[in-house]
Design a protein around this motif. Structure first.
Motif, PDB file in Angstrom:
ATOM      1  N   VAL A 108       0.908  -1.182  -0.008  1.00  8.81           N
ATOM      2  CA  VAL A 108       0.162   0.129  -0.029  1.00  8.81           C
ATOM      3  C   VAL A 108       0.771   1.386   0.134  1.00  8.81           C
ATOM      4  CG1 VAL A 108      -1.628   1.290   1.375  1.00  8.81           C
ATOM      5  CG2 VAL A 108      -1.932  -1.190   1.033  1.00  8.81           C
ATOM      6  N   ALA A 109       2.034   1.136   0.732  1.00  4.00           N
ATOM      7  CA  ALA A 109       2.802   2.290   0.798  1.00  4.00           C
ATOM      8  C   ALA A 109       3.550   2.724  -0.544  1.00  4.00           C
ATOM      9  CB  ALA A 109       4.040   1.997   2.253  1.00  4.00           C
ATOM     10  N   LEU A 110       3.830   1.502  -1.076  1.00  2.80           N
ATOM     11  CA  LEU A 110       4.599   1.587  -2.520  1.00  2.80           C
ATOM     12  C   LEU A 110       3.636   2.191  -3.398  1.00  2.80           C
ATOM     13  CD1 LEU A 110       6.727  -1.637  -2.408  1.00  2.80           C
ATOM     14  CD2 LEU A 110       7.674   0.805  -2.288  1.00  2.80           C
ATOM     15  N   ASP A 111       2.540   1.718  -3.493  1.00  7.52           N
ATOM     16  CA  ASP A 111       1.249   2.209  -4.349  1.00  7.52           C
ATOM     17  C   ASP A 111       1.119   3.540  -4.393  1.00  7.52           C
ATOM     18  OD1 ASP A 111      -0.641   1.986  -6.365  1.00  7.52           O
ATOM     19  OD2 ASP A 111      -2.227   1.998  -4.628  1.00  7.52           O
ATOM     20  N   GLN A 112       1.121   4.107  -3.292  1.00 12.61           N
ATOM     21  CA  GLN A 112       1.307   5.508  -2.864  1.00 12.61           C
ATOM     22  C   GLN A 112       2.371   6.366  -3.417  1.00 12.61           C
ATOM     23  OE1 GLN A 112       0.150   5.787   1.268  1.00 12.61           O
ATOM     24  NE2 GLN A 112      -1.999   5.394   0.926  1.00 12.61           N
ATOM     25  N   LEU A 113       3.291   5.798  -3.009  1.00 14.75           N
ATOM     26  CA  LEU A 113       4.816   6.392  -3.300  1.00 14.75           C
ATOM     27  C   LEU A 113       5.153   6.360  -4.824  1.00 14.75           C
ATOM     28  CD1 LEU A 113       6.842   5.042  -0.186  1.00 14.75           C
ATOM     29  CD2 LEU A 113       6.352   7.673  -0.675  1.00 14.75           C
ATOM     30  N   ILE A 114       4.479   5.579  -5.515  1.00  9.53           N
ATOM     31  CA  ILE A 114       4.942   5.283  -6.913  1.00  9.53           C
ATOM     32  C   ILE A 114       3.548   5.242  -7.711  1.00  9.53           C
ATOM     33  CG2 ILE A 114       6.025   3.790  -8.979  1.00  9.53           C
ATOM     34  CD1 ILE A 114       7.259   2.291  -6.424  1.00  9.53           C
ATOM     35  N   PRO A 115       2.777   6.574  -7.768  1.00  6.66           N
ATOM     36  CA  PRO A 115       1.680   6.831  -8.322  1.00  6.66           C
ATOM     37  C   PRO A 115       1.688   6.430 -10.098  1.00  6.66           C
ATOM     38  CG  PRO A 115       2.591   8.757  -7.815  1.00  6.66           C
ATOM     39  CD  PRO A 115       3.432   7.911  -7.390  1.00  6.66           C
ATOM     40  N   PRO A 116       0.589   6.159 -10.541  1.00  5.38           N
ATOM     41  CA  PRO A 116       0.541   6.138 -12.002  1.00  5.38           C
ATOM     42  C   PRO A 116       0.866   7.638 -12.671  1.00  5.38           C
ATOM     43  CG  PRO A 116      -1.338   4.992 -10.945  1.00  5.38           C
ATOM     44  CD  PRO A 116      -0.661   5.565 -10.000  1.00  5.38           C
ATOM     45  N   SER A 134       0.668   9.920 -16.481  1.00  6.88           N
ATOM     46  CA  SER A 134       0.483  10.242 -17.779  1.00  6.88           C
ATOM     47  C   SER A 134       1.473  10.886 -18.557  1.00  6.88           C
ATOM     48  CB  SER A 134      -1.017  11.103 -17.980  1.00  6.88           C
ATOM     49  OG  SER A 134      -0.690  12.235 -17.174  1.00  6.88           O
ATOM     50  N   GLY A 135       1.455  10.970 -19.875  1.00  8.06           N
ATOM     51  CA  GLY A 135       2.512  11.727 -20.318  1.00  8.06           C
ATOM     52  C   GLY A 135       3.789  10.769 -20.908  1.00  8.06           C
ATOM     53  N   PRO A 136       4.851  11.378 -21.192  1.00 10.47           N
ATOM     54  CA  PRO A 136       6.089  10.758 -21.707  1.00 10.47           C
ATOM     55  C   PRO A 136       6.337   9.635 -20.645  1.00 10.47           C
ATOM     56  CG  PRO A 136       6.268  13.000 -22.121  1.00 10.47           C
ATOM     57  CD  PRO A 136       5.085  12.763 -21.295  1.00 10.47           C
ATOM     58  N   GLU A 137       6.431  10.174 -19.326  1.00 12.95           N
ATOM     59  CA  GLU A 137       6.963   9.015 -18.294  1.00 12.95           C
ATOM     60  C   GLU A 137       6.034   7.918 -17.885  1.00 12.95           C
ATOM     61  OE1 GLU A 137       5.412  12.607 -16.067  1.00 12.95           O
ATOM     62  OE2 GLU A 137       6.127  11.905 -18.072  1.00 12.95           O
ATOM     63  N   ALA A 138       4.737   7.893 -18.654  1.00 13.79           N
ATOM     64  CA  ALA A 138       3.647   6.821 -18.151  1.00 13.79           C
ATOM     65  C   ALA A 138       4.501   5.392 -18.077  1.00 13.79           C
ATOM     66  CB  ALA A 138       2.652   6.890 -19.053  1.00 13.79           C
ATOM     67  N   ASP A 139       5.113   5.034 -19.243  1.00 15.26           N
ATOM     68  CA  ASP A 139       5.467   3.554 -19.620  1.00 15.26           C
ATOM     69  C   ASP A 139       6.472   3.368 -18.328  1.00 15.26           C
ATOM     70  OD1 ASP A 139       3.830   2.709 -21.429  1.00 15.26           O
ATOM     71  OD2 ASP A 139       5.441   2.958 -23.167  1.00 15.26           O
ATOM     72  N   LEU A 140       7.240   4.426 -17.960  1.00 13.98           N
ATOM     73  CA  LEU A 140       8.426   4.316 -16.939  1.00 13.98           C
ATOM     74  C   LEU A 140       7.881   3.955 -15.526  1.00 13.98           C
ATOM     75  CD1 LEU A 140      11.462   4.287 -15.859  1.00 13.98           C
ATOM     76  CD2 LEU A 140      11.204   6.835 -15.573  1.00 13.98           C
ATOM     77  N   MET A 141       6.765   4.765 -15.293  1.00 14.72           N
ATOM     78  CA  MET A 141       6.048   4.515 -13.979  1.00 14.72           C
ATOM     79  C   MET A 141       5.202   3.406 -13.813  1.00 14.72           C
ATOM     80  SD  MET A 141       7.006   7.116 -12.226  1.00 14.72           S
ATOM     81  CE  MET A 141       5.948   7.234 -10.822  1.00 14.72           C
ATOM     82  N   ALA A 151       6.252   0.636 -15.430  1.00 12.75           N
ATOM     83  CA  ALA A 151       7.370  -0.449 -15.312  1.00 12.75           C
ATOM     84  C   ALA A 151       7.730  -0.637 -13.782  1.00 12.75           C
ATOM     85  CB  ALA A 151       8.421  -0.257 -16.030  1.00 12.75           C
ATOM     86  N   MET A 152       7.781   0.635 -13.062  1.00 10.99           N
ATOM     87  CA  MET A 152       8.463   0.622 -11.921  1.00 10.99           C
ATOM     88  C   MET A 152       7.334   0.106 -10.866  1.00 10.99           C
ATOM     89  SD  MET A 152      10.001   4.442 -11.816  1.00 10.99           S
ATOM     90  CE  MET A 152      10.060   4.667  -9.906  1.00 10.99           C
ATOM     91  N   ARG A 153       6.140   0.204 -11.335  1.00 10.85           N
ATOM     92  CA  ARG A 153       4.972  -0.284 -10.470  1.00 10.85           C
ATOM     93  C   ARG A 153       4.799  -1.923 -10.693  1.00 10.85           C
ATOM     94  NH1 ARG A 153       0.903   2.873  -8.407  1.00 10.85           N
ATOM     95  NH2 ARG A 153      -0.547   1.487  -8.991  1.00 10.85           N
ATOM     96  N   HIS A 154       5.304  -2.163 -11.712  1.00 14.06           N
ATOM     97  CA  HIS A 154       5.089  -3.571 -12.289  1.00 14.06           C
ATOM     98  C   HIS A 154       5.904  -4.532 -11.160  1.00 14.06           C
ATOM     99  CE1 HIS A 154       5.109  -7.085 -15.068  1.00 14.06           C
ATOM    100  NE2 HIS A 154       6.289  -7.270 -14.778  1.00 14.06           N
ATOM    101  N   ALA A 155       7.123  -3.711 -11.057  1.00  4.73           N
ATOM    102  CA  ALA A 155       8.114  -4.599 -10.258  1.00  4.73           C
ATOM    103  C   ALA A 155       7.974  -4.500  -8.772  1.00  4.73           C
ATOM    104  CB  ALA A 155       9.428  -4.000 -10.656  1.00  4.73           C
ATOM    105  N   ALA A 156       7.516  -3.150  -8.297  1.00 11.63           N
ATOM    106  CA  ALA A 156       7.466  -3.065  -6.872  1.00 11.63           C
ATOM    107  C   ALA A 156       6.077  -3.225  -6.409  1.00 11.63           C
ATOM    108  CB  ALA A 156       7.583  -1.246  -6.700  1.00 11.63           C
ATOM    109  N   LEU A 157       5.052  -3.645  -7.192  1.00 10.04           N
ATOM    110  CA  LEU A 157       3.819  -3.857  -6.585  1.00 10.04           C
ATOM    111  C   LEU A 157       3.541  -5.333  -6.746  1.00 10.04           C
ATOM    112  CD1 LEU A 157       1.345  -1.050  -7.544  1.00 10.04           C
ATOM    113  CD2 LEU A 157       3.107  -1.193  -5.606  1.00 10.04           C
TER     114      LEU A 157
END
Length: 298
Positions: free
Chosen positions: A20-28, A30-37, A39-45
């Motif tokens: 839950v904490a990571l979900d809040q700290l790595i929010p989805p 939009s824009g050019p960095e959307a895929d990066l975020m 990917a970070m969420r895919h790994a961390a969550l």
């Protein structure tokens, strides 16, 4: 059986809190960095035991440290651990296709995105620790950052990974394997208890006991992991097994044999428990964590 069930429940509760904490700290985003975020969420969550955060939170609870501080520090630690997994899975390292029961980041996205996702998680960890939301005392925050940098860097986890890579084409002895794993795996486990002691303002005697505990437990955890790799079920574990055997790499099981590795884990587990004696019944959960590691070897 009741203690085992209670421990498993507590482990899941802590894992859920950290997720839950990571979900809040790595929010989805939009824009050019959307895929990066993403990917970070895919790994961390992804589902994981969250053992390092567990050791941090449970050790901190012994000193009645503020849970918010412990949880944010645990999330930072999990960001570091997750980034290391993302990079370890890359084709230039272990070239794995699955992690935590799902495709690795370079498989789900692409290799470049995986590199950047790991970089993003690494840097996020230090942003979390630097924030006044983590602790009101700047000196405590600086100490947490400094110690994590040591544990994760060239004299810690990254150094251990380098030894692993350098030794791929040359014989490995037990001393080399032990040193490699104390750095590669043990350094972040040691940080978990050290950080909890810093936050909880533990006395020197208590900090020394925690260091001894985490050193022995970290090595026992890695040997148990080698045993799981050699004897476990791939579907249950959620990642490819027998990778060292396939690559022709030595580990604790290949050097000691299955029975010898199990005996070494039992010895380390007994030593780890001895270090906790000064905490008496306050350390019950940590004592159960030692038994959890032992159970992974059977």
């Amino acid at each position: 059986m009741g203690d085992e069930a209670d421990f498993e429940l507590r482990l899941k509760e802590v894992a859920d809190k950290v997720t839950v904490a990571l979900d809040q700290l790595i929010p989805p985003a939009s824009g050019p960095e959307a895929d990066l975020m993403r990917a970070m969420r895919h790994a961390a969550l992804a589902n994981g035991k969250r053992m390092r955060p567990f050791f941090l939170l449970e050790t901190g609870a012994m000193f009645e440290a503020p849970e918010k501080t412990l949880l944010r520090t645990a999330a930072a630690l999990e960001c570091i651990h997750t980034y290391s997994l993302v990079h370890d899975d890359l084709p230039c390292m272990d070239n794995d296709d699955f992690r935590r029961g799902q495709p690795t980041v370079h498989k789900a996205f692409n290799e470049a995105t995986a590199v950047l996702a790991g970089d993003g998680l690494l840097t996020l960890a230090f942003k979390i620790l630097a924030s006044s939301e983590t602790h009101e005392d700047p000196a405590v925050r600086v100490m947490l950052i400094e110690r994590l940098a040591d544990a994760a860097g060239a004299r810690g986890m990254v150094g251990g990974q380098m030894i692993d890579m350098l030794e791929e084409d040359s014989p490995r002895d037990l001393n080399t394997i032990t040193r490699m794993q104390r750095l590669k795996t043990g350094a972040l486990i040691s940080y978990a208890t050290e950080a909890a002691g810093i936050i909880g303002r533990a006395r020197e005697l208590e900090r020394n006991a925690l260091a001894g505990f985490s050193n022995d437990l970290g090595l026992a955890y890695q040997i148990a992991d080698d045993l799981l790799d050699a004897t476990g079920d791939e579907t249950a574990v959620g990642k490819p097994l027998r990778t060292d055997e396939i690559a022709g790499k030595a580990n604790f099981v290949t050097l000691l044999g299955v029975d010898g590795a199990r005996q070494r884990v039992r010895l380390l587990a007994a030593q780890a428990k001895e270090h906790l004696a000064i905490f008496r019944n306050k350390a019950d959960i940590l004592l159960q964590s030692v038994d959890f590691v032992l159970d992974r070897t059977r």
